[in-house]
Design a protein around this motif. Structure first.
Motif, PDB file in Angstrom:
ATOM      1  N   PHE A   1      14.286 -22.282   1.463  1.00  0.00           N
ATOM      2  CA  PHE A   1      13.952 -21.240   0.505  1.00  0.00           C
ATOM      3  C   PHE A   1      13.519 -21.835  -0.837  1.00  0.00           C
ATOM      4  N   GLU A   2      14.127 -22.968  -1.213  1.00  0.00           N
ATOM      5  CA  GLU A   2      13.755 -23.605  -2.484  1.00  0.00           C
ATOM      6  C   GLU A   2      12.280 -23.962  -2.513  1.00  0.00           C
ATOM      7  N   LEU A   3      11.759 -24.413  -1.400  1.00  0.00           N
ATOM      8  CA  LEU A   3      10.330 -24.712  -1.317  1.00  0.00           C
ATOM      9  C   LEU A   3       9.518 -23.438  -1.472  1.00  0.00           C
ATOM     10  N   GLY A   4       9.914 -22.391  -0.750  1.00  0.00           N
ATOM     11  CA  GLY A   4       9.183 -21.130  -0.832  1.00  0.00           C
ATOM     12  C   GLY A   4       9.124 -20.576  -2.238  1.00  0.00           C
ATOM     13  N   ALA A   5      10.236 -20.693  -2.974  1.00  0.00           N
ATOM     14  CA  ALA A   5      10.299 -20.153  -4.327  1.00  0.00           C
ATOM     15  C   ALA A   5       9.464 -20.954  -5.306  1.00  0.00           C
ATOM     16  N   ALA A   6       9.062 -22.161  -4.926  1.00  0.00           N
ATOM     17  CA  ALA A   6       8.270 -23.017  -5.814  1.00  0.00           C
ATOM     18  C   ALA A   6       6.773 -22.916  -5.555  1.00  0.00           C
ATOM     19  N   LEU A   7       6.355 -22.181  -4.535  1.00  0.00           N
ATOM     20  CA  LEU A   7       4.958 -22.237  -4.106  1.00  0.00           C
ATOM     21  C   LEU A   7       3.998 -21.387  -4.939  1.00  0.00           C
ATOM     22  N   GLY A   8       4.390 -20.163  -5.267  1.00  0.00           N
ATOM     23  CA  GLY A   8       3.439 -19.184  -5.785  1.00  0.00           C
ATOM     24  C   GLY A   8       2.572 -19.617  -6.942  1.00  0.00           C
ATOM     25  N   ILE A   9       2.988 -19.364  -8.170  1.00  0.00           N
ATOM     26  CA  ILE A   9       2.159 -19.610  -9.342  1.00  0.00           C
ATOM     27  C   ILE A   9       1.713 -21.069  -9.439  1.00  0.00           C
ATOM     28  N   PRO A  10       2.615 -22.064  -9.347  1.00  0.00           N
ATOM     29  CA  PRO A  10       2.159 -23.445  -9.517  1.00  0.00           C
ATOM     30  C   PRO A  10       1.156 -23.900  -8.460  1.00  0.00           C
ATOM     31  N   PHE A  11       1.440 -23.661  -7.203  1.00  0.00           N
ATOM     32  CA  PHE A  11       0.572 -24.182  -6.154  1.00  0.00           C
ATOM     33  C   PHE A  11      -0.720 -23.384  -6.012  1.00  0.00           C
ATOM     34  N   LEU A  12      -0.662 -22.078  -6.231  1.00  0.00           N
ATOM     35  CA  LEU A  12      -1.908 -21.304  -6.182  1.00  0.00           C
ATOM     36  C   LEU A  12      -2.800 -21.647  -7.372  1.00  0.00           C
ATOM     37  N   THR A  13      -2.197 -21.915  -8.528  1.00  0.00           N
ATOM     38  CA  THR A  13      -2.979 -22.364  -9.676  1.00  0.00           C
ATOM     39  C   THR A  13      -3.620 -23.712  -9.388  1.00  0.00           C
ATOM     40  N   ALA A  14      -2.838 -24.630  -8.851  1.00  0.00           N
ATOM     41  CA  ALA A  14      -3.364 -25.952  -8.527  1.00  0.00           C
ATOM     42  C   ALA A  14      -4.487 -25.849  -7.497  1.00  0.00           C
ATOM     43  N   HIS A  15      -4.324 -24.984  -6.510  1.00  0.00           N
ATOM     44  CA  HIS A  15      -5.366 -24.809  -5.491  1.00  0.00           C
ATOM     45  C   HIS A  15      -6.668 -24.353  -6.132  1.00  0.00           C
ATOM     46  N   ARG A  16      -6.606 -23.400  -7.040  1.00  0.00           N
ATOM     47  CA  ARG A  16      -7.810 -22.930  -7.721  1.00  0.00           C
ATOM     48  C   ARG A  16      -8.465 -24.060  -8.512  1.00  0.00           C
ATOM     49  N   CYS A  17      -7.650 -24.875  -9.184  1.00  0.00           N
ATOM     50  CA  CYS A  17      -8.192 -25.992  -9.955  1.00  0.00           C
ATOM     51  C   CYS A  17      -8.887 -27.016  -9.059  1.00  0.00           C
ATOM     52  N   LEU A  18      -8.386 -27.184  -7.858  1.00  0.00           N
ATOM     53  CA  LEU A  18      -8.941 -28.184  -6.949  1.00  0.00           C
ATOM     54  C   LEU A  18     -10.126 -27.677  -6.138  1.00  0.00           C
ATOM     55  N   THR A  19     -10.432 -26.397  -6.234  1.00  0.00           N
ATOM     56  CA  THR A  19     -11.526 -25.836  -5.433  1.00  0.00           C
ATOM     57  C   THR A  19     -12.588 -25.121  -6.269  1.00  0.00           C
ATOM     58  N   ALA A  20     -12.408 -25.061  -7.585  1.00  0.00           N
ATOM     59  CA  ALA A  20     -13.342 -24.295  -8.418  1.00  0.00           C
ATOM     60  C   ALA A  20     -14.584 -25.081  -8.812  1.00  0.00           C
ATOM     61  N   GLY A  21     -14.557 -26.402  -8.708  1.00  0.00           N
ATOM     62  CA  GLY A  21     -15.717 -27.199  -9.073  1.00  0.00           C
ATOM     63  C   GLY A  21     -16.886 -26.985  -8.136  1.00  0.00           C
TER      64      GLY A  21
ATOM     65  N   MET B   1     -16.697 -29.179  -5.188  1.00  0.00           N
ATOM     66  CA  MET B   1     -15.397 -29.214  -4.523  1.00  0.00           C
ATOM     67  C   MET B   1     -15.408 -28.235  -3.347  1.00  0.00           C
ATOM     68  N   PRO B   2     -14.594 -28.474  -2.313  1.00  0.00           N
ATOM     69  CA  PRO B   2     -14.567 -27.552  -1.169  1.00  0.00           C
ATOM     70  C   PRO B   2     -13.910 -26.226  -1.533  1.00  0.00           C
ATOM     71  N   ASP B   3     -14.242 -25.179  -0.815  1.00  0.00           N
ATOM     72  CA  ASP B   3     -13.624 -23.877  -1.038  1.00  0.00           C
ATOM     73  C   ASP B   3     -12.224 -23.801  -0.440  1.00  0.00           C
TER      74      ASP B   3
END
Length: 336
Positions: free
Chosen positions: A115-135, A138-140
């Motif tokens: 559960f600790e992993l699940g609770a850490a995923l939303g805002i930080p990882f979705l933000t990071a994903h957008r940063c890594l795919t917006a160029g 960069m891949p979609d």
């Protein structure tokens, strides 16, 4: 049920532990018994700008078990362990409670992951994903090998989004350069998987980046654009992008126009809540895949120390995030 609530027409700095009836899921919704709520800077910042009228349970991210479903939702979801994203975005039912209500698409299967992993995923990882795919180049979508020919610079590699960007980029096989401000944070960035770590207080970032990537980096994941714009402009390769997700160090940024025209550089602003729906959907899919494949971890050995608070101490948890505690702040909401 026990819930942390602030009154929007009162003092939003006051977080009260109250009893409320367990809500019933409506059409397209799921009721989740929360186990852990993840705290983000937006949780306490949103309280400062709380609009009037009504009440609000804070908390965008979390993890728990689906206990009931509304009309139109597959009943087989009942009993599933899930992670939740953006629970409180334009809704009253955040994750800092024993139960929350979310649209079914915002409850993603977690499988056997903690559960600790699940609770850490939303805002930080979705933000990071957008940063890594917006160029532009960069891949979609991210997957193993998607960034095999890319070099990524993560400014602030010991922060929550910085950690997420390092982990996701390495999962996708990028070369990752992270900047930090201390030896302790350097160890955290290295534990997250950074290929190279630069202490910007002791080293020349531009010089060190060009030793690693002579042609420059494809993307910069940027936490402090006002402070780092000059550095970012000098380390971008042709077609590179600076993806800014925060304003640490200043709320205005100056960009050298002519110097950025020749390489057709992109300066991309990122706010995960309002990113294009298709990008958000892809981000959720990719982050879930990374988690299920073991590409994402939490804890000190993943560069993300965990700090736990009981539900009754939610205010202290928010203060810890406001005080820039290094790692992930979590609120234990129940024993789900």
């Amino acid at each position: 049920m026990k819930a942390i609530v602030y009154e929007r027409n009162g003092d939003p700095s006051v977080l009260d532990l109250v009893d409320r009836p367990v809500p019933e899921p409506g059409a397209g919704e799921v009721l989740v018994r929360m186990a852990v709520s993840g705290v983000n800077p937006t949780d306490w910042k949103s309280r400062r700008n709380a609009p009037p009228n009504g009440w609000q349970i804070p908390g965008q991210d979390g993890a728990g078990v689906v206990e009931a479903v509304g009309d139109g939702v597959d009943p087989d979801l009942i009993g599933e362990r899930v992670w939740i994203w953006e629970a409180a975005w334009q809704r009253q039912w955040g994750t800092t409670a024993e139960y929350t209500l979310v649209p079914v698409r915002q409850a993603v299967r977690l499988g056997a992951a903690p559960f600790e992993l699940g609770a850490a995923l939303g805002i930080p990882f979705l933000t990071a994903h957008r940063c890594l795919t917006a160029g532009e180049f960069m891949p979609d979508t991210l997957r193993a090998g998607a960034l095999a020919d890319h070099t990524v610079l993560v400014q602030g590699g010991a922060g929550a989004v910085g950690n997420a960007a390092i982990q996701l980029a390495r999962w996708a096989d990028a070369t990752v350069i992270a900047t930090v401000s201390s030896a302790e944070k350097a160890q955290l960035a290295a534990s997250a998987g950074a290929s190279f770590v630069i202490n910007y207080r002791e080293q020349d970032v531009v010089e060190e980046v060009h030793k690693i990537a002579p042609d420059g980096v494809h993307t910069v994941v940027e936490v402090s654009p006002a402070r780092n714009a000059s550095v970012d402009a000098r380390v971008l390769r042709h077609g590179g992008a600076v993806c800014m997700y925060a304003d640490n160090g200043g709320d205005e940024v100056s960009i050298p126009i002519r110097a950025m025209m020749a390489p057709n550089a992109r300066w991309q602003f990122v706010l995960v809540y309002t990113e294009p729906k298709s990008a958000k959907a892809q981000g959720v899919k990719d982050v879930a895949a990374a988690a299920s494949q073991g590409g994402i971890r939490v804890g000190a050995d993943a560069g993300l120390p965990l700090h736990y608070y009981p539900l009754a101490e939610a205010a202290a948890a928010h203060q810890a995030v406001e005080d820039s505690t290094v790692g992930k702040v979590l609120i234990s909401t129940s024993d789900a």
